[in-house]
Design a protein around this motif. Sequence first.
Motif, PDB file in Angstrom:
ATOM      1  N   LEU A   1       9.022  -3.856 -10.825  1.00 17.66           N
ATOM      2  CA  LEU A   1       9.413  -2.617 -10.154  1.00 17.66           C
ATOM      3  C   LEU A   1      10.889  -2.632  -9.753  1.00 17.66           C
ATOM      4  CD1 LEU A   1       6.223  -2.027  -8.012  1.00 17.66           C
ATOM      5  CD2 LEU A   1       7.034  -0.620  -9.925  1.00 17.66           C
ATOM      6  N   THR A   2      11.364  -3.787  -9.352  1.00 16.65           N
ATOM      7  CA  THR A   2      12.789  -3.902  -9.033  1.00 16.65           C
ATOM      8  C   THR A   2      13.633  -3.549 -10.257  1.00 16.65           C
ATOM      9  OG1 THR A   2      12.359  -5.608  -7.376  1.00 16.65           O
ATOM     10  CG2 THR A   2      14.615  -5.470  -8.228  1.00 16.65           C
ATOM     11  N   LEU A   3      13.261  -4.100 -11.395  1.00 17.00           N
ATOM     12  CA  LEU A   3      13.998  -3.809 -12.635  1.00 17.00           C
ATOM     13  C   LEU A   3      13.852  -2.339 -13.026  1.00 17.00           C
ATOM     14  CD1 LEU A   3      13.101  -7.030 -14.634  1.00 17.00           C
ATOM     15  CD2 LEU A   3      15.261  -6.490 -13.478  1.00 17.00           C
ATOM     16  N   TYR A   4      12.657  -1.795 -12.867  1.00 12.63           N
ATOM     17  CA  TYR A   4      12.409  -0.383 -13.171  1.00 12.63           C
ATOM     18  C   TYR A   4      13.331   0.511 -12.345  1.00 12.63           C
ATOM     19  CZ  TYR A   4       9.773   4.031 -13.464  1.00 12.63           C
ATOM     20  OH  TYR A   4       9.398   5.334 -13.646  1.00 12.63           O
TER      21      TYR A   4
ATOM     22  N   ALA B   1      16.051   6.268  -5.523  1.00 17.84           N
ATOM     23  CA  ALA B   1      15.743   5.154  -6.425  1.00 17.84           C
ATOM     24  C   ALA B   1      16.281   3.838  -5.862  1.00 17.84           C
ATOM     25  CB  ALA B   1      16.319   5.421  -7.818  1.00 17.84           C
ATOM     26  N   ALA B   2      17.437   3.893  -5.206  1.00 19.36           N
ATOM     27  CA  ALA B   2      18.000   2.683  -4.599  1.00 19.36           C
ATOM     28  C   ALA B   2      17.123   2.187  -3.449  1.00 19.36           C
ATOM     29  CB  ALA B   2      19.424   2.953  -4.111  1.00 19.36           C
ATOM     30  N   VAL B   3      16.596   3.113  -2.657  1.00 19.70           N
ATOM     31  CA  VAL B   3      15.697   2.723  -1.560  1.00 19.70           C
ATOM     32  C   VAL B   3      14.446   2.057  -2.122  1.00 19.70           C
ATOM     33  CG1 VAL B   3      14.201   3.623   0.268  1.00 19.70           C
ATOM     34  CG2 VAL B   3      16.575   4.403   0.095  1.00 19.70           C
ATOM     35  N   LEU B   4      13.891   2.623  -3.185  1.00 23.02           N
ATOM     36  CA  LEU B   4      12.700   2.023  -3.794  1.00 23.02           C
ATOM     37  C   LEU B   4      13.018   0.659  -4.408  1.00 23.02           C
ATOM     38  CD1 LEU B   4      11.084   5.232  -5.283  1.00 23.02           C
ATOM     39  CD2 LEU B   4      10.274   3.878  -3.335  1.00 23.02           C
ATOM     40  N   THR B   5      14.229   0.484  -4.900  1.00 21.33           N
ATOM     41  CA  THR B   5      14.657  -0.837  -5.393  1.00 21.33           C
ATOM     42  C   THR B   5      14.630  -1.838  -4.244  1.00 21.33           C
ATOM     43  OG1 THR B   5      16.109   0.197  -7.030  1.00 21.33           O
ATOM     44  CG2 THR B   5      16.520  -2.122  -6.525  1.00 21.33           C
ATOM     45  N   LEU B   6      15.177  -1.451  -3.105  1.00 25.46           N
ATOM     46  CA  LEU B   6      15.202  -2.344  -1.937  1.00 25.46           C
ATOM     47  C   LEU B   6      13.786  -2.653  -1.445  1.00 25.46           C
ATOM     48  CD1 LEU B   6      18.235  -0.893   0.033  1.00 25.46           C
ATOM     49  CD2 LEU B   6      18.132  -2.996  -1.318  1.00 25.46           C
ATOM     50  N   VAL B   7      12.913  -1.666  -1.462  1.00 25.67           N
ATOM     51  CA  VAL B   7      11.524  -1.903  -1.050  1.00 25.67           C
ATOM     52  C   VAL B   7      10.872  -2.914  -1.995  1.00 25.67           C
ATOM     53  CG1 VAL B   7       9.244  -0.857  -0.773  1.00 25.67           C
ATOM     54  CG2 VAL B   7      11.268   0.323   0.089  1.00 25.67           C
ATOM     55  N   ALA B   8      11.130  -2.794  -3.277  1.00 20.69           N
ATOM     56  CA  ALA B   8      10.568  -3.744  -4.245  1.00 20.69           C
ATOM     57  C   ALA B   8      11.092  -5.159  -3.990  1.00 20.69           C
ATOM     58  CB  ALA B   8      10.879  -3.301  -5.671  1.00 20.69           C
ATOM     59  N   VAL B   9      12.368  -5.280  -3.649  1.00 21.25           N
ATOM     60  CA  VAL B   9      12.940  -6.595  -3.335  1.00 21.25           C
ATOM     61  C   VAL B   9      12.287  -7.169  -2.074  1.00 21.25           C
ATOM     62  CG1 VAL B   9      15.060  -7.787  -2.625  1.00 21.25           C
ATOM     63  CG2 VAL B   9      15.111  -6.158  -4.527  1.00 21.25           C
ATOM     64  N   VAL B  10      12.081  -6.316  -1.084  1.00 20.55           N
ATOM     65  CA  VAL B  10      11.396  -6.756   0.144  1.00 20.55           C
ATOM     66  C   VAL B  10       9.985  -7.247  -0.188  1.00 20.55           C
ATOM     67  CG1 VAL B  10      10.414  -5.920   2.329  1.00 20.55           C
ATOM     68  CG2 VAL B  10      12.779  -5.383   1.726  1.00 20.55           C
ATOM     69  N   LEU B  11       9.308  -6.539  -1.093  1.00 19.36           N
ATOM     70  CA  LEU B  11       7.958  -6.975  -1.485  1.00 19.36           C
ATOM     71  C   LEU B  11       7.976  -8.356  -2.128  1.00 19.36           C
ATOM     72  CD1 LEU B  11       6.566  -3.597  -2.787  1.00 19.36           C
ATOM     73  CD2 LEU B  11       5.566  -4.987  -0.964  1.00 19.36           C
ATOM     74  N   ILE B  12       8.990  -8.635  -2.922  1.00 21.04           N
ATOM     75  CA  ILE B  12       9.114  -9.978  -3.517  1.00 21.04           C
ATOM     76  C   ILE B  12       9.204 -11.015  -2.406  1.00 21.04           C
ATOM     77  CG2 ILE B  12      10.602 -11.516  -4.882  1.00 21.04           C
ATOM     78  CD1 ILE B  12      11.517  -8.967  -6.434  1.00 21.04           C
ATOM     79  N   ALA B  13      10.093 -10.762  -1.450  1.00 20.60           N
ATOM     80  CA  ALA B  13      10.303 -11.723  -0.367  1.00 20.60           C
ATOM     81  C   ALA B  13       9.058 -11.889   0.488  1.00 20.60           C
ATOM     82  CB  ALA B  13      11.490 -11.278   0.494  1.00 20.60           C
TER      83      ALA B  13
ATOM     84  N   ALA C   1       0.833  -1.205   0.000  1.00 16.02           N
ATOM     85  CA  ALA C   1       0.000   0.000   0.000  1.00 16.02           C
ATOM     86  C   ALA C   1       0.869   1.256   0.000  1.00 16.02           C
ATOM     87  CB  ALA C   1      -0.936  -0.009   1.204  1.00 16.02           C
ATOM     88  N   PHE C   2       1.889   1.277   0.837  1.00 12.93           N
ATOM     89  CA  PHE C   2       2.810   2.418   0.876  1.00 12.93           C
ATOM     90  C   PHE C   2       3.481   2.618  -0.481  1.00 12.93           C
ATOM     91  CE2 PHE C   2       7.296   3.616   1.291  1.00 12.93           C
ATOM     92  CZ  PHE C   2       7.154   4.929   1.692  1.00 12.93           C
ATOM     93  N   MET C   3       4.010   1.539  -1.031  1.00 15.21           N
ATOM     94  CA  MET C   3       4.707   1.625  -2.319  1.00 15.21           C
ATOM     95  C   MET C   3       3.753   2.074  -3.414  1.00 15.21           C
ATOM     96  SD  MET C   3       7.630   1.230  -3.791  1.00 15.21           S
ATOM     97  CE  MET C   3       8.769   0.164  -4.620  1.00 15.21           C
TER      98      MET C   3
END
Length: 116
Positions: free
Chosen positions: A75-78, A98-110, A10-12
């Motif tokens: 989103l991770t790739l984006y 952008a790096a923080v959002l990459t990490l958030v996307a990876v967390v969402l995958i997990a 929801a946050f993302m």
Amino acid sequence: MFIAYAIVAAFMSVVLLASAGAKFTRPRRLVDQMATLGLPYRVLPFLGAAQVAGAGGLIIGLWRGPLGIAAAVGLTLYFIGAVAAHLRAGDYKGAPPAAVLTLVAVVLIALRAATL
């Protein structure tokens, strides 16, 4: 884990929709930043559409887990591309968000993979 996924998704999604809105309305600051990154003006609607699709995929992923994972991978790739674009242009202030959002996307995958 599912509740954590729901909260982070929801946050993302809110962040993505706000960013997409800026890409569709094209405020001067954003247009200038894209020019600095070497991105043509005409790609803004496509970037915004990708963000809307990612947000939608994360939300639908609440009910359809594999779609949530696919959206998070996209989103991770984006955002990896966003980090690369900022670094390539020498915009070292723009890369960390952008790096923080990459990490958030990876967390969402997990998180979503853990709740399948």
